[in-house]
Enzyme design. Sequence first.
Site, PDB file in Angstrom:
ATOM      1  N   CYS A  91      -8.388  -3.340   9.473  1.00  0.00           N
ATOM      2  CA  CYS A  91      -8.009  -3.810   8.083  1.00  0.00           C
ATOM      3  C   CYS A  91      -7.327  -5.263   8.129  1.00  0.00           C
ATOM      4  O   CYS A  91      -7.215  -5.839   7.075  1.00  0.00           O
ATOM      5  CB  CYS A  91      -6.669  -2.943   8.113  1.00  0.00           C
ATOM      6  SG  CYS A  91      -7.363  -1.145   7.681  1.00  0.00           S
ATOM      7  N   GLN A 151      -6.601   8.040  11.399  1.00  0.00           N
ATOM      8  CA  GLN A 151      -5.397   7.290  11.125  1.00  0.00           C
ATOM      9  C   GLN A 151      -4.449   8.162  10.384  1.00  0.00           C
ATOM     10  O   GLN A 151      -3.053   7.971  10.547  1.00  0.00           O
ATOM     11  CB  GLN A 151      -5.741   6.167  10.099  1.00  0.00           C
ATOM     12  CG  GLN A 151      -6.456   5.027  10.724  1.00  0.00           C
ATOM     13  CD  GLN A 151      -6.666   3.639  10.142  1.00  0.00           C
ATOM     14  OE1 GLN A 151      -5.561   3.387   9.187  1.00  0.00           O
ATOM     15  NE2 GLN A 151      -7.419   2.844  10.417  1.00  0.00           N
ATOM     16  N   ARG A 206       0.777   3.267 -10.664  1.00  0.00           N
ATOM     17  CA  ARG A 206       1.187   4.140 -11.918  1.00  0.00           C
ATOM     18  C   ARG A 206       2.461   4.166 -12.031  1.00  0.00           C
ATOM     19  O   ARG A 206       3.502   4.415 -11.204  1.00  0.00           O
ATOM     20  CB  ARG A 206       0.850   5.631 -10.987  1.00  0.00           C
ATOM     21  CG  ARG A 206      -0.469   5.855 -10.936  1.00  0.00           C
ATOM     22  CD  ARG A 206      -0.803   7.376 -10.200  1.00  0.00           C
ATOM     23  NE  ARG A 206      -0.011   7.647  -9.261  1.00  0.00           N
ATOM     24  CZ  ARG A 206      -0.426   7.652  -7.943  1.00  0.00           C
ATOM     25  NH1 ARG A 206      -1.546   6.972  -7.712  1.00  0.00           N
ATOM     26  NH2 ARG A 206       0.276   7.629  -6.829  1.00  0.00           N
ATOM     27  N   SER A 243      -2.179   4.441   1.238  1.00  0.00           N
ATOM     28  CA  SER A 243      -3.111   3.471   0.143  1.00  0.00           C
ATOM     29  C   SER A 243      -4.165   4.315  -0.011  1.00  0.00           C
ATOM     30  O   SER A 243      -4.877   4.913   0.466  1.00  0.00           O
ATOM     31  CB  SER A 243      -3.336   2.247   1.139  1.00  0.00           C
ATOM     32  OG  SER A 243      -4.051   2.559   2.384  1.00  0.00           O
ATOM     33  N   HIS A 344      -5.471  -1.040  -1.150  1.00  0.00           N
ATOM     34  CA  HIS A 344      -5.858  -1.663  -0.086  1.00  0.00           C
ATOM     35  C   HIS A 344      -7.448  -1.607   0.552  1.00  0.00           C
ATOM     36  O   HIS A 344      -8.090  -0.927   1.159  1.00  0.00           O
ATOM     37  CB  HIS A 344      -5.325  -0.627   1.123  1.00  0.00           C
ATOM     38  CG  HIS A 344      -5.567  -1.210   2.825  1.00  0.00           C
ATOM     39  ND1 HIS A 344      -6.013  -2.333   3.097  1.00  0.00           N
ATOM     40  CD2 HIS A 344      -5.397  -0.309   3.845  1.00  0.00           C
ATOM     41  CE1 HIS A 344      -5.941  -2.398   4.433  1.00  0.00           C
ATOM     42  NE2 HIS A 344      -5.690  -1.051   4.963  1.00  0.00           N
ATOM     43  N   CYS A 374      -1.196  -3.369  10.112  1.00  0.00           N
ATOM     44  CA  CYS A 374      -1.798  -2.593  11.092  1.00  0.00           C
ATOM     45  C   CYS A 374      -3.095  -2.538  11.080  1.00  0.00           C
ATOM     46  O   CYS A 374      -3.715  -2.514   9.865  1.00  0.00           O
ATOM     47  CB  CYS A 374      -1.035  -1.123  11.134  1.00  0.00           C
ATOM     48  SG  CYS A 374      -1.369  -0.402   9.500  1.00  0.00           S
TER      49      CYS A 374
END
Length: 389
Positions: A91, A151, A206, A243, A344, A374
């Site tokens: 990431c 994760q 949202r 995410s 993400h 992370c």
Amino acid sequence: MRDAVIVEAVRTPIGKGKANGALHGINAVDLLAHSLKAVVERTGIDAALIDDVIGGAVSQVGEQSQNVTRTALLAAGYPESVPGTTVDRQCGSSQQAVHFAAQGVIAGAYDIVVAAGVESMSRVPMGSSSVGRESLGVGFEERYPDGLVPQGISAELIAAKWGLSRTQLDEFSASSHRKAALATESGYFTKELATLPQLSVDEAVRPGTTVETLAGLRTAFESDYYAQRFPQIDWSITAGNSSPLSDGSSAVMITTSEIAAKLGLTPKARLHSFAVAGDDPLYMLTAVIPATEKVLARAGLTISDIDLFEVNEAFAPVVLSWAADTGVDLSKVNVHGGAIALGHPLGGSGTRIMTTLVNAMEQRGARYGLQTMCEAGGLANATILERLG
């Protein structure tokens, strides 16, 4: 001594990473090319002056394979003389691209570099690059005989270890949507966005999200197997406090203050300090804590010196555990919302966050900004920016 400064930073709006998402019809190469083209157009420089383009992508298969960065820069119209490479720190791939670019500029190996990233999760599904990998090797499996976990389970373990309740996670997530909606409505993102015909604002935000609506969502990772292995888990991670799958790209241009002046460009921020850290791969997502400590030590700064923070919201407990250990006031964190609301797009998130941080620092007159995220495997990058001007 040479420095490294950001002279431009752009990102696409982030689309939902689904077949019905607004950006699903765009090839990942073209999605990255859009940001690469925008960052050059906004500076007005001759792209032939760029020494390298360093891009990040996580699932480097299909459209994102075979050095997608080089393919994308050619698609963007850069001269064939401009090289490119693609890195993978999960990431944090494009944040690592920034580190490599800035370090190269400071060392004198580069004069002008573009750091960028992309992920089209609707077209290149998450996990597709690990298909067929049945073993992690003898040495790894001997060290971790019980195996690691997805994760989502790591996020559950973090919530349990830091005593974070479902309500706390949902409150944080609802706040992310509120902040992102306000930033969108107020035009705070306008300057950083390189809009597309298909999408002009971030698709996943949202505005009406509340704690009550999030409380109605089912837990996403609950299983009998992990319940037996980790009885401390209280099952609190949902799609609402995680995410979403996303499509998007981003890019920043980095040079020295001296070269920027010669080109008539105004630096937005100096890349002050960098760090990368590792932590327990079972918890996987907690390395943002030692990475933050490490980058502050290298910078000779304290946590109170930092005006704004961007901490990637892969899951709500990542940010909340980090805040608990660092003591940071959450009002300074992700002031325009984070990945829970905005999305993400894995390989593109590092430079997306940096683009948003630079923009927020300019708007609020902040001197120092710190970003950290992370990464799978128990990793994290951390970067400190100093606003100039």
